[in-house]
Write a protein that holds these residues in place. Structure first.
Motif, PDB file in Angstrom:
ATOM      1  N   MET A   4       0.832  -1.222   0.000  1.00  0.00           N
ATOM      2  CA  MET A   4       0.000   0.000   0.000  1.00  0.00           C
ATOM      3  C   MET A   4       0.850   1.249   0.000  1.00  0.00           C
ATOM      4  O   MET A   4       0.574   2.212  -0.730  1.00  0.00           O
ATOM      5  CB  MET A   4      -0.880   0.011   1.250  1.00  0.00           C
ATOM      6  CG  MET A   4      -2.062  -0.928   1.143  1.00  0.00           C
ATOM      7  SD  MET A   4      -2.985  -0.923   2.698  1.00  0.00           S
ATOM      8  CE  MET A   4      -3.081  -2.672   2.956  1.00  0.00           C
ATOM      9  N   ILE A   5       1.893   1.256   0.839  1.00  0.00           N
ATOM     10  CA  ILE A   5       2.731   2.453   0.931  1.00  0.00           C
ATOM     11  C   ILE A   5       3.480   2.672  -0.381  1.00  0.00           C
ATOM     12  O   ILE A   5       3.589   3.805  -0.868  1.00  0.00           O
ATOM     13  CB  ILE A   5       3.689   2.322   2.141  1.00  0.00           C
ATOM     14  CG1 ILE A   5       2.861   2.361   3.440  1.00  0.00           C
ATOM     15  CG2 ILE A   5       4.740   3.413   2.131  1.00  0.00           C
ATOM     16  CD1 ILE A   5       3.670   2.201   4.709  1.00  0.00           C
TER      17      ILE A   5
ATOM     18  N   ALA B  13       1.015   4.135  -2.759  1.00  0.00           N
ATOM     19  CA  ALA B  13       0.711   5.538  -2.444  1.00  0.00           C
ATOM     20  C   ALA B  13       1.836   6.446  -2.916  1.00  0.00           C
ATOM     21  O   ALA B  13       1.581   7.558  -3.399  1.00  0.00           O
ATOM     22  CB  ALA B  13       0.507   5.692  -0.933  1.00  0.00           C
TER      23      ALA B  13
ATOM     24  N   GLN C 157       3.565   6.100  -5.472  1.00  0.00           N
ATOM     25  CA  GLN C 157       3.415   6.265  -6.922  1.00  0.00           C
ATOM     26  C   GLN C 157       2.132   7.001  -7.257  1.00  0.00           C
ATOM     27  O   GLN C 157       1.738   7.050  -8.416  1.00  0.00           O
ATOM     28  CB  GLN C 157       3.398   4.894  -7.613  1.00  0.00           C
ATOM     29  CG  GLN C 157       4.729   4.199  -7.648  1.00  0.00           C
ATOM     30  CD  GLN C 157       5.687   4.875  -8.603  1.00  0.00           C
ATOM     31  OE1 GLN C 157       5.282   5.624  -9.476  1.00  0.00           O
ATOM     32  NE2 GLN C 157       6.964   4.630  -8.409  1.00  0.00           N
TER      33      GLN C 157
ATOM     34  N   MET D 179      -0.865   6.054  -6.842  1.00  0.00           N
ATOM     35  CA  MET D 179      -1.867   5.179  -7.454  1.00  0.00           C
ATOM     36  C   MET D 179      -3.234   5.460  -6.867  1.00  0.00           C
ATOM     37  O   MET D 179      -3.369   6.051  -5.786  1.00  0.00           O
ATOM     38  CB  MET D 179      -1.491   3.711  -7.223  1.00  0.00           C
ATOM     39  CG  MET D 179      -0.354   3.228  -8.103  1.00  0.00           C
ATOM     40  SD  MET D 179      -0.240   1.432  -8.033  1.00  0.00           S
ATOM     41  CE  MET D 179       1.208   1.153  -9.061  1.00  0.00           C
TER      42      MET D 179
ATOM     43  N   ALA E 289      -7.242   3.964  -5.699  1.00  0.00           N
ATOM     44  CA  ALA E 289      -7.662   2.941  -4.742  1.00  0.00           C
ATOM     45  C   ALA E 289      -7.512   1.534  -5.314  1.00  0.00           C
ATOM     46  O   ALA E 289      -7.134   0.595  -4.596  1.00  0.00           O
ATOM     47  CB  ALA E 289      -9.118   3.199  -4.329  1.00  0.00           C
TER      48      ALA E 289
ATOM     49  N   GLY F 228      -5.294   0.531  -7.563  1.00  0.00           N
ATOM     50  CA  GLY F 228      -3.871   0.205  -7.534  1.00  0.00           C
ATOM     51  C   GLY F 228      -3.396  -0.147  -6.138  1.00  0.00           C
ATOM     52  O   GLY F 228      -2.619  -1.094  -5.953  1.00  0.00           O
TER      53      GLY F 228
ATOM     54  N   VAL G 100      -4.586  -3.710  -5.372  1.00  0.00           N
ATOM     55  CA  VAL G 100      -3.907  -4.743  -6.158  1.00  0.00           C
ATOM     56  C   VAL G 100      -2.462  -4.904  -5.686  1.00  0.00           C
ATOM     57  O   VAL G 100      -1.979  -6.023  -5.490  1.00  0.00           O
ATOM     58  CB  VAL G 100      -3.955  -4.414  -7.664  1.00  0.00           C
ATOM     59  CG1 VAL G 100      -3.086  -5.382  -8.454  1.00  0.00           C
ATOM     60  CG2 VAL G 100      -5.379  -4.466  -8.175  1.00  0.00           C
TER      61      VAL G 100
ATOM     62  N   PHE H  30      -2.288  -6.650  -2.424  1.00  0.00           N
ATOM     63  CA  PHE H  30      -2.530  -8.078  -2.605  1.00  0.00           C
ATOM     64  C   PHE H  30      -1.296  -8.775  -3.177  1.00  0.00           C
ATOM     65  O   PHE H  30      -0.895  -9.850  -2.721  1.00  0.00           O
ATOM     66  CB  PHE H  30      -3.736  -8.277  -3.529  1.00  0.00           C
ATOM     67  CG  PHE H  30      -4.107  -9.708  -3.716  1.00  0.00           C
ATOM     68  CD1 PHE H  30      -4.912 -10.353  -2.794  1.00  0.00           C
ATOM     69  CD2 PHE H  30      -3.637 -10.427  -4.793  1.00  0.00           C
ATOM     70  CE1 PHE H  30      -5.234 -11.681  -2.949  1.00  0.00           C
ATOM     71  CE2 PHE H  30      -3.947 -11.761  -4.956  1.00  0.00           C
ATOM     72  CZ  PHE H  30      -4.748 -12.386  -4.038  1.00  0.00           C
TER      73      PHE H  30
ATOM     74  N   THR I   3      -6.888   1.389   5.961  1.00  0.00           N
ATOM     75  CA  THR I   3      -5.631   2.134   5.852  1.00  0.00           C
ATOM     76  C   THR I   3      -5.841   3.439   5.091  1.00  0.00           C
ATOM     77  O   THR I   3      -5.323   4.499   5.478  1.00  0.00           O
ATOM     78  CB  THR I   3      -4.578   1.270   5.141  1.00  0.00           C
ATOM     79  OG1 THR I   3      -4.445   0.044   5.847  1.00  0.00           O
ATOM     80  CG2 THR I   3      -3.240   1.976   5.103  1.00  0.00           C
ATOM     81  N   MET I   4      -6.609   3.358   3.990  1.00  0.00           N
ATOM     82  CA  MET I   4      -6.809   4.570   3.189  1.00  0.00           C
ATOM     83  C   MET I   4      -7.621   5.607   3.949  1.00  0.00           C
ATOM     84  O   MET I   4      -7.491   6.811   3.715  1.00  0.00           O
ATOM     85  CB  MET I   4      -7.472   4.212   1.863  1.00  0.00           C
ATOM     86  CG  MET I   4      -6.530   3.437   0.947  1.00  0.00           C
ATOM     87  SD  MET I   4      -7.316   2.931  -0.586  1.00  0.00           S
ATOM     88  CE  MET I   4      -7.429   4.510  -1.414  1.00  0.00           C
TER      89      MET I   4
END
Lengths: 213, 213, 213
Positions: free
Chosen positions: C29-30, C33, C35, C37, C39, C41, C44, C47, C85-86
């Protein structure tokens, strides 16, 4: 691939395979070094450059075990090659090495393409698919190497025939299989046509037809 | 997927599939041209854009042979399309082409998602996995295209609903399968919901909820 | 892997697995973020960071169904984690989070490596291949994460031992299997050796031997 019971043909093919694998691995190491990767990156990219194409082909064809699982000696060899190269090769050796590797790399392109064609034909796949698998075997080690190095794949962007030579060689290989030729003939023809076209392309400075956008 | 014995539905689906494949391949060609790739790169990226999603899904589901191995006509078609496009398309045609491809691309997103859901459900996988396979089929051709072009995948970074539409369409598809609906109903619903959401998103300029870091 | 009938060992391993998966997903996720991207991105890449390594290993070993197909709860968990997290994590939390995740990430590296070794040994593969599969399980989630984020993989370029710790831990795991040790011993040894080396490397600021080109 069953080669005839002529020991020197086995030996020749084995020597060529080793030379090609070394050339592909070295191209991976040099690409990794240019990205300032660490020792782990150098080893992984060397391995991917050498075995990535055949591994992707076997994934697509659902064949196991992979070549390097059956012959772990190759993995140890790549590791030893990485250690040796990192100890003794310096920036100033990169260009001469790349020039010296042009020939084994070219032979490897043809040889790996022939091996890919053979693997697909053995499964009874159509000729076009067999040729594609040949090209993937010969070319996608370098493509995956460039993806890991965060670069546009060289095989797709340097405007010189590389994959196209393997494509042509693959069709010659497939065509020769229609005849009652001995087993080694299509393999040899594929190597010669692929390599010959590649040498011609480099020598005459052929460019791929450009898309004039 | 067994469609009813209504020939026009077969024909319609076939036509939509062709249109979608052309749209996905064209997006690959244009992306490759923007990276100044050569003819080989254009063909490979076009192929990956068109068949990469379905191929990755079949790899994950361990299904063989791939669609393009069963129907090599599609591979020849992509090659012919690449040659024709490189001969006749110029920079100034890129934007109008992309606009004209929005509709077939959207239909393809829904259609490929439905095909992916169907492939996973046929193996008895759970609904969530089936929907994921649908999204992968519809979206990962473009993702692999962008990885080969050394760019952050557009589907992950343009902040407009794309994969999310296929995600919604996939759940509708899965839901309709619980009822005794005819075979073509979930497919059609998936295409309509996915496409409808995508058209709405573009028209109303919807943005994905942003992560305000 | 059959663990002994000691419930607390099952529980401990389960807790560690969850913690490691969360750490790997958060790193995805970090990275997404950073980049910028969207939600989709973020989800994915989270994951792929969490399950990419094990999925690649299972693809290479031709094992199905994947872990996340058997346990879809993990996929729902990652989705929920992404939403949470978001909603609640901000830029200023990135560095503290990464620091807090160092320990579960290190445990995960060792745990996933042991799981990879176990999967390969169960198929009767040679020790070197088993260790490679362990390293792939622990490391390639992060590599695929970085490829999707269009960056040179951190595991190959930050010059600190990471994959190498898993490599060492994997060999210890393989070695212990030669003895009549209880089932959980190699797993525990792999986690301790991998984790111990990684902690030592970070604490003493070890650098990988550099290639002085």
């Amino acid at each position: 691939m069953d080669l005839p019971e002529t020991p020197w043909i086995h030996t020749l093919r084995f020597v060529l395979e080793i030379a090609a694998t070394v050339a592909f691995a070295l191209s991976g190491m040099i690409a990794a070094a240019r990205q300032r990767m660490d020792a782990v990156g150098v080893c992984v990219v060397a391995f991917v450059g050498a075995f990535g194409g055949g591994t992707l082909r076997d994934l697509l064809l659902d064949q196991r075990p992979f070549f390097w699982v059956r012959h772990t000696g190759y993995v140890w060899g790549i590791l030893a090659l990485c250690v040796g190269t990192m100890l003794f090769m310096r920036q100033r050796h990169f260009q001469p090495t790349e020039r010296a590797m042009l020939l084994p790399d070219t032979i490897g392109l043809g040889l790996f393409a022939a091996i890919g064609v053979d693997a697909a034909m053995a499964l009874g796949l159509p000729p076009l698919i067999a040729v594609m698998m040949g090209v993937i075997t010969g070319v996608f080690g370098g493509v995956l190497r460039d993806v890991l190095c965060n670069e546009v794949p060289q095989a797709f962007s340097d405007h010189r025939p590389y994959a196209l030579c393997a494509f042509a060689g693959g069709w010659v290989d497939v065509a020769l299989r229609q005849f009652q030729a001995p087993d080694w003939a299509p393999l040899l023809a594929c190597v010669l046509v692929t390599g010959g076209l590649r040498v011609l392309a480099l020598w005459r400075n052929w460019q791929l037809p450009a898309w004039r956008v």
